[in-house]
Design a protein around this motif. Structure first.
Motif, PDB file in Angstrom:
ATOM      1  N   GLU A  18       0.829  -1.207   0.000  1.00  0.00           N
ATOM      2  CA  GLU A  18       0.000   0.000   0.000  1.00  0.00           C
ATOM      3  C   GLU A  18       0.862   1.255   0.000  1.00  0.00           C
ATOM      4  N   GLU A  19       1.966   1.197   0.700  1.00  0.00           N
ATOM      5  CA  GLU A  19       2.840   2.356   0.850  1.00  0.00           C
ATOM      6  C   GLU A  19       3.669   2.650  -0.408  1.00  0.00           C
ATOM      7  N   VAL A  20       4.276   1.605  -1.009  1.00  0.00           N
ATOM      8  CA  VAL A  20       5.203   1.823  -2.134  1.00  0.00           C
ATOM      9  C   VAL A  20       4.862   1.027  -3.389  1.00  0.00           C
ATOM     10  N   GLY A  21       3.747   0.322  -3.401  1.00  0.00           N
ATOM     11  CA  GLY A  21       3.348  -0.446  -4.572  1.00  0.00           C
ATOM     12  C   GLY A  21       3.923  -1.853  -4.551  1.00  0.00           C
ATOM     13  N   ARG A  22       3.339  -2.706  -5.372  1.00  0.00           N
ATOM     14  CA  ARG A  22       3.798  -4.094  -5.481  1.00  0.00           C
ATOM     15  C   ARG A  22       5.140  -4.146  -6.206  1.00  0.00           C
ATOM     16  N   ALA A  23       5.892  -5.202  -5.961  1.00  0.00           N
ATOM     17  CA  ALA A  23       7.181  -5.390  -6.630  1.00  0.00           C
ATOM     18  C   ALA A  23       6.956  -5.496  -8.141  1.00  0.00           C
ATOM     19  N   PHE A  24       7.933  -5.044  -8.907  1.00  0.00           N
ATOM     20  CA  PHE A  24       7.854  -5.139 -10.361  1.00  0.00           C
ATOM     21  C   PHE A  24       7.875  -6.603 -10.799  1.00  0.00           C
ATOM     22  N   THR A  25       7.220  -6.875 -11.924  1.00  0.00           N
ATOM     23  CA  THR A  25       7.254  -8.231 -12.483  1.00  0.00           C
ATOM     24  C   THR A  25       8.639  -8.485 -13.067  1.00  0.00           C
ATOM     25  N   LEU A  26       8.901  -9.751 -13.389  1.00  0.00           N
ATOM     26  CA  LEU A  26      10.197 -10.114 -13.955  1.00  0.00           C
ATOM     27  C   LEU A  26      10.464  -9.368 -15.261  1.00  0.00           C
ATOM     28  N   MET A  27       9.461  -9.275 -16.118  1.00  0.00           N
ATOM     29  CA  MET A  27       9.638  -8.566 -17.397  1.00  0.00           C
ATOM     30  C   MET A  27       9.921  -7.075 -17.172  1.00  0.00           C
ATOM     31  N   ILE A  54      23.870  -1.380  16.085  1.00  0.00           N
ATOM     32  CA  ILE A  54      24.962  -1.596  17.048  1.00  0.00           C
ATOM     33  C   ILE A  54      24.824  -2.912  17.813  1.00  0.00           C
ATOM     34  N   LEU A  55      23.756  -3.655  17.553  1.00  0.00           N
ATOM     35  CA  LEU A  55      23.555  -4.912  18.266  1.00  0.00           C
ATOM     36  C   LEU A  55      24.532  -6.007  17.841  1.00  0.00           C
ATOM     37  N   ASP A  56      25.149  -5.859  16.670  1.00  0.00           N
ATOM     38  CA  ASP A  56      26.154  -6.839  16.251  1.00  0.00           C
ATOM     39  C   ASP A  56      27.422  -6.111  15.798  1.00  0.00           C
ATOM     40  N   LYS A  57      28.455  -6.869  15.498  1.00  0.00           N
ATOM     41  CA  LYS A  57      29.743  -6.274  15.164  1.00  0.00           C
ATOM     42  C   LYS A  57      30.069  -6.354  13.679  1.00  0.00           C
ATOM     43  N   TYR A  58      29.080  -6.670  12.855  1.00  0.00           N
ATOM     44  CA  TYR A  58      29.312  -6.789  11.425  1.00  0.00           C
ATOM     45  C   TYR A  58      29.369  -5.412  10.766  1.00  0.00           C
ATOM     46  N   ILE A  59      29.920  -5.372   9.561  1.00  0.00           N
ATOM     47  CA  ILE A  59      29.940  -4.145   8.775  1.00  0.00           C
ATOM     48  C   ILE A  59      28.497  -3.831   8.379  1.00  0.00           C
ATOM     49  N   ASN A  60      28.085  -2.594   8.586  1.00  0.00           N
ATOM     50  CA  ASN A  60      26.709  -2.199   8.318  1.00  0.00           C
ATOM     51  C   ASN A  60      26.517  -1.894   6.841  1.00  0.00           C
ATOM     52  N   THR A  61      25.658  -2.687   6.193  1.00  0.00           N
ATOM     53  CA  THR A  61      25.362  -2.504   4.782  1.00  0.00           C
ATOM     54  C   THR A  61      23.848  -2.492   4.579  1.00  0.00           C
ATOM     55  N   CYS A  62      23.438  -1.996   3.422  1.00  0.00           N
ATOM     56  CA  CYS A  62      22.027  -1.999   3.080  1.00  0.00           C
ATOM     57  C   CYS A  62      21.879  -2.162   1.577  1.00  0.00           C
ATOM     58  N   ASN A  63      20.652  -2.380   1.145  1.00  0.00           N
ATOM     59  CA  ASN A  63      20.299  -2.450  -0.264  1.00  0.00           C
ATOM     60  C   ASN A  63      19.042  -1.617  -0.471  1.00  0.00           C
ATOM     61  N   ILE A  64      18.858  -1.117  -1.677  1.00  0.00           N
ATOM     62  CA  ILE A  64      17.677  -0.330  -2.012  1.00  0.00           C
ATOM     63  C   ILE A  64      16.946  -1.031  -3.148  1.00  0.00           C
ATOM     64  N   GLU A  65      15.628  -1.150  -3.003  1.00  0.00           N
ATOM     65  CA  GLU A  65      14.781  -1.698  -4.055  1.00  0.00           C
ATOM     66  C   GLU A  65      13.840  -0.601  -4.531  1.00  0.00           C
ATOM     67  N   ILE A  66      13.786  -0.400  -5.839  1.00  0.00           N
ATOM     68  CA  ILE A  66      12.866   0.572  -6.424  1.00  0.00           C
ATOM     69  C   ILE A  66      11.512  -0.106  -6.597  1.00  0.00           C
ATOM     70  N   ARG A  67      10.459   0.555  -6.151  1.00  0.00           N
ATOM     71  CA  ARG A  67       9.084   0.097  -6.339  1.00  0.00           C
ATOM     72  C   ARG A  67       8.340   1.172  -7.130  1.00  0.00           C
ATOM     73  N   PRO A  68       7.140   0.893  -7.638  1.00  0.00           N
ATOM     74  CA  PRO A  68       6.411   1.883  -8.443  1.00  0.00           C
ATOM     75  C   PRO A  68       6.134   3.203  -7.715  1.00  0.00           C
ATOM     76  N   ASP A  69       5.870   3.147  -6.399  1.00  0.00           N
ATOM     77  CA  ASP A  69       5.494   4.356  -5.663  1.00  0.00           C
ATOM     78  C   ASP A  69       6.478   4.725  -4.560  1.00  0.00           C
ATOM     79  N   GLY A  70       7.675   4.127  -4.556  1.00  0.00           N
ATOM     80  CA  GLY A  70       8.643   4.447  -3.521  1.00  0.00           C
ATOM     81  C   GLY A  70       9.819   3.487  -3.545  1.00  0.00           C
ATOM     82  N   ILE A  71      10.566   3.490  -2.450  1.00  0.00           N
ATOM     83  CA  ILE A  71      11.723   2.595  -2.328  1.00  0.00           C
ATOM     84  C   ILE A  71      11.661   1.859  -1.001  1.00  0.00           C
ATOM     85  N   ILE A  72      12.395   0.762  -0.939  1.00  0.00           N
ATOM     86  CA  ILE A  72      12.561   0.027   0.303  1.00  0.00           C
ATOM     87  C   ILE A  72      14.061  -0.110   0.549  1.00  0.00           C
TER      88      ILE A  72
END
Length: 140
Positions: A18-27, A54-72
């Protein structure tokens, strides 16, 4: 909105859609030449996200996914996966002189290193998609 998305909860998934739209189809993903970023290294965050990272000691990384109405923006802490869901009308994206991008939604933010050409290319794709496919009449 910041959510724990480690487990499959249909109501949570529907809330994200509802917030950012459904994931894009494979095509659609193939036509767009991908909708996800590579691994981005986090340099700083808002306090709520910082307390999770800060709860763990790993390197902090993230990923961004583009959706039709926003990002995650997804990141991990301990064995949990969290998502910062940002509709385009609340998305603020800045590039600093310190070679980092700042991604804001209300009082949440994540800053990531812009140390590779792929990062710049993805952020340009994100901004171009937002400008070309999202209009101010789309938001509530």
């Amino acid at each position: 909105m910041l959510l724990n998305v480690s487990y499959n909860h249909p109501e949570r998934r529907e809330k994200i859609n509802e917030e950012v739209g459904r994931a894009f189809t494979l095509m659609e993903r193939i036509k767009m030449k991908g909708v996800g970023s590579h691994k981005l290294f986090i340099t700083s965050t808002s306090i709520e996200i910082h307390h999770l990272l800060i709860l763990d000691k790993y390197i902090n990384t993230c990923n961004i996914e583009i959706r039709p109405d926003g990002i995650i923006v997804t990141f991990r802490s301990l064995l949990e996966t969290y998502a910062l869901v940002i509709p385009y009308y609340k998305l603020k994206l800045y590039k600093s002189k310190a070679e980092e991008y700042s991604i804001y939604r209300d009082h949440y933010f994540i800053k990531v290193k812009a140390d590779t050409k792929n990062t710049h290319i993805f952020m340009k794709k994100l901004l171009d998609f937002k400008a070309n496919h999202w209009t101010s009449s789309s938001h509530p």
